[in-house]
Write a protein that holds these residues in place. Structure first.
Motif, mmCIF file in Angstrom:
data_model
loop_
_atom_site.group_PDB
_atom_site.id
_atom_site.type_symbol
_atom_site.label_atom_id
_atom_site.label_comp_id
_atom_site.label_asym_id
_atom_site.label_seq_id
_atom_site.Cartn_x
_atom_site.Cartn_y
_atom_site.Cartn_z
ATOM 1 N N SER A 14 -10.381 -5.393 6.884
ATOM 2 C CA SER A 14 -10.036 -4.087 7.451
ATOM 3 C C SER A 14 -8.549 -4.011 7.748
ATOM 4 C CB SER A 14 -10.825 -3.828 8.739
ATOM 5 O OG SER A 14 -10.500 -4.792 9.726
ATOM 6 N N GLY A 15 -8.067 -2.796 7.999
ATOM 7 C CA GLY A 15 -6.698 -2.588 8.412
ATOM 8 C C GLY A 15 -5.671 -3.113 7.428
ATOM 9 N N VAL A 16 -4.612 -3.701 7.973
ATOM 10 C CA VAL A 16 -3.531 -4.235 7.144
ATOM 11 C C VAL A 16 -4.042 -5.344 6.237
ATOM 12 C CG1 VAL A 16 -1.289 -5.398 7.189
ATOM 13 C CG2 VAL A 16 -1.784 -3.609 8.857
ATOM 14 N N GLY A 17 -4.985 -6.139 6.724
ATOM 15 C CA GLY A 17 -5.541 -7.216 5.911
ATOM 16 C C GLY A 17 -6.220 -6.705 4.656
ATOM 17 N N ARG A 18 -7.026 -5.676 4.806
ATOM 18 C CA ARG A 18 -7.705 -5.102 3.631
ATOM 19 C C ARG A 18 -6.693 -4.511 2.662
ATOM 20 N NH1 ARG A 18 -13.238 -1.675 3.160
ATOM 21 N NH2 ARG A 18 -13.011 -1.042 0.984
ATOM 22 N N ALA A 19 -5.687 -3.827 3.190
ATOM 23 C CA ALA A 19 -4.655 -3.259 2.330
ATOM 24 C C ALA A 19 -3.918 -4.355 1.566
ATOM 25 C CB ALA A 19 -3.680 -2.436 3.162
ATOM 26 N N LEU A 20 -3.658 -5.481 2.226
ATOM 27 C CA LEU A 20 -3.024 -6.618 1.554
ATOM 28 C C LEU A 20 -3.895 -7.137 0.415
ATOM 29 C CD1 LEU A 20 -1.608 -8.623 4.592
ATOM 30 C CD2 LEU A 20 -0.262 -7.816 2.647
ATOM 31 N N VAL A 21 -5.183 -7.291 0.684
ATOM 32 C CA VAL A 21 -6.101 -7.782 -0.339
ATOM 33 C C VAL A 21 -6.065 -6.875 -1.569
ATOM 34 C CG1 VAL A 21 -8.538 -8.113 -0.904
ATOM 35 C CG2 VAL A 21 -7.637 -8.977 1.258
ATOM 36 N N GLU A 22 -6.143 -5.586 -1.357
ATOM 37 C CA GLU A 22 -6.166 -4.634 -2.466
ATOM 38 C C GLU A 22 -4.857 -4.651 -3.257
ATOM 39 O OE1 GLU A 22 -7.078 -0.994 -0.492
ATOM 40 O OE2 GLU A 22 -9.223 -1.439 -0.306
ATOM 41 N N LEU A 23 -3.738 -4.645 -2.553
ATOM 42 C CA LEU A 23 -2.440 -4.616 -3.232
ATOM 43 C C LEU A 23 -2.132 -5.930 -3.945
ATOM 44 C CD1 LEU A 23 -0.348 -2.761 -0.494
ATOM 45 C CD2 LEU A 23 -1.049 -1.848 -2.722
ATOM 46 N N LEU A 24 -2.439 -7.055 -3.312
ATOM 47 C CA LEU A 24 -2.204 -8.349 -3.938
ATOM 48 C C LEU A 24 -3.077 -8.521 -5.179
ATOM 49 C CD1 LEU A 24 -2.048 -10.565 -0.726
ATOM 50 C CD2 LEU A 24 -0.134 -10.110 -2.273
ATOM 51 N N SER A 25 -4.315 -8.085 -5.071
ATOM 52 C CA SER A 25 -5.224 -8.167 -6.209
ATOM 53 C C SER A 25 -4.747 -7.282 -7.348
ATOM 54 C CB SER A 25 -6.635 -7.754 -5.765
ATOM 55 O OG SER A 25 -7.523 -7.752 -6.849
ATOM 56 N N ALA A 26 -4.293 -6.080 -7.020
ATOM 57 C CA ALA A 26 -3.835 -5.133 -8.036
ATOM 58 C C ALA A 26 -2.607 -5.643 -8.782
ATOM 59 C CB ALA A 26 -3.528 -3.785 -7.391
ATOM 60 N N ARG A 27 -1.775 -6.431 -8.102
ATOM 61 C CA ARG A 27 -0.555 -6.935 -8.752
ATOM 62 C C ARG A 27 -0.809 -8.198 -9.561
ATOM 63 N NH1 ARG A 27 4.151 -8.635 -5.380
ATOM 64 N NH2 ARG A 27 4.162 -10.647 -6.401
ATOM 65 N N GLY A 28 -2.030 -8.759 -9.446
ATOM 66 C CA GLY A 28 -2.397 -9.894 -10.281
ATOM 67 C C GLY A 28 -2.534 -11.223 -9.578
ATOM 68 N N ASP A 29 -2.429 -11.245 -8.255
ATOM 69 C CA ASP A 29 -2.643 -12.496 -7.513
ATOM 70 C C ASP A 29 -4.115 -12.893 -7.548
ATOM 71 O OD1 ASP A 29 -0.014 -11.994 -6.780
ATOM 72 O OD2 ASP A 29 -0.316 -12.576 -4.698
ATOM 73 N N ARG A 30 -4.369 -14.207 -7.525
ATOM 74 C CA ARG A 30 -5.704 -14.674 -7.182
ATOM 75 C C ARG A 30 -5.820 -14.530 -5.676
ATOM 76 N NH1 ARG A 30 -3.979 -18.583 -10.589
ATOM 77 N NH2 ARG A 30 -3.641 -20.073 -8.897
#
Length: 249
Positions: A14-30
């Motif tokens: 949730s919150g900033v953590g969820r946004a980080l997960v989505e953005l990091l995943s979208a840029r290609g991070d595992r």
């Protein structure tokens, strides 16, 4: 498109953590997202698969458990996504009862979630980074640390302790390939700010996450988001006590 980064997000449901997960995943991070509730994590996992077309790993963990073992948890993370290169720690909690003199149990509870567990996790992940020759960790602090006041005293004290520990580790790892950053957040639209009457603009979790990711690609040791909070916090420290004690915020 993929990167060579493997990122763990503590508090990724949730919150900033969820946004980080989505953005990091979208840029290609595992990406490995962790939080207390597995159902919330699985919802994030499905959302990433449907909306972004990416696969993330998830792991449920309760940081408040007395028997929590940071070293075993890092091993569990590494088994899930391999060699970890980045850690993001957007975890924390406040309480509406944290006003003036509070009960001892609340002080302990807020210290555990805002300082003790994040510091233990930071220690354990930095050992992993040191063994692998590289690593980057980012902790999320709060503007509350700059302005001691009757409200949120236990919370801000714990965050201040975490900041100090991070700065000590920055000194310890200076000259190495292990880096630690402090991102002090202002008002962000999360469950922690819900229902509060705020006098300054509130940022979105996505905006905060974008800033944190961009910051993680620099050598900046600490920064505020939104940036105007850097000026405000400095100004607050310059106010004479005769005036400061009359402020109610």
């Amino acid at each position: 498109m993929t990167t060579n980064r493997s990122s763990v997000v503590i508090g990724g449901s949730s919150g900033v953590g969820r946004a980080l997960v989505e953005l990091l995943s979208a840029r290609g991070d595992r990406v490995l997202a962790t939080a207390r509730d597995l159902r919330d994590l699985e919802a994030v996992q499905r959302d990433c698969a449907v909306r972004i077309g990416t696969e993330i790993s998830v792991a449920a963990v309760d940081l408040s458990c007395a028997d929590f073992d940071p070293d075993s948890f890092v091993e569990r993370c590494a088994q899930s996504i391999g060699r970890i290169t980045h850690l993001f720690l957007p975890v924390g909690a406040i309480s509406r009862e944290d006003r003036g003199l509070v009960n001892y149990d609340l002080i302990a509870d807020l210290a555990i979630v805002n300082y003790i567990r994040p510091a233990q996790l930071l220690n354990a992940f930095c050992k992993h980074f040191e063994e692998n020759g590289y690593g980057h960790a980012m902790i999320f602090s709060s503007i509350a640390t700059a302005a001691p006041r009757g409200n949120n005293a236990a919370y801000a004290s714990a965050k201040t302790a975490l900041e100090f520990y991070c700065r000590a580790l920055q000194h310890h790892f200076s000259g190495s390939a292990v880096s630690i950053q402090i991102c002090a957040l202002g008002y962000v639209d999360t469950s922690m700010s819900f229902g509060l009457k705020l006098r300054l603009p509130i940022a979105s979790p996505t905006a905060a996450a974008k800033y944190a990711i961009k910051m993680s690609e620099t050598s900046v040791r600490s920064a505020h988001f939104p940036k105007f909070w850097a000026v405000i916090t400095k100004a607050l420290k310059l106010i004479p006590w005769s005036i400061y004690k009359r402020l109610r915020f």
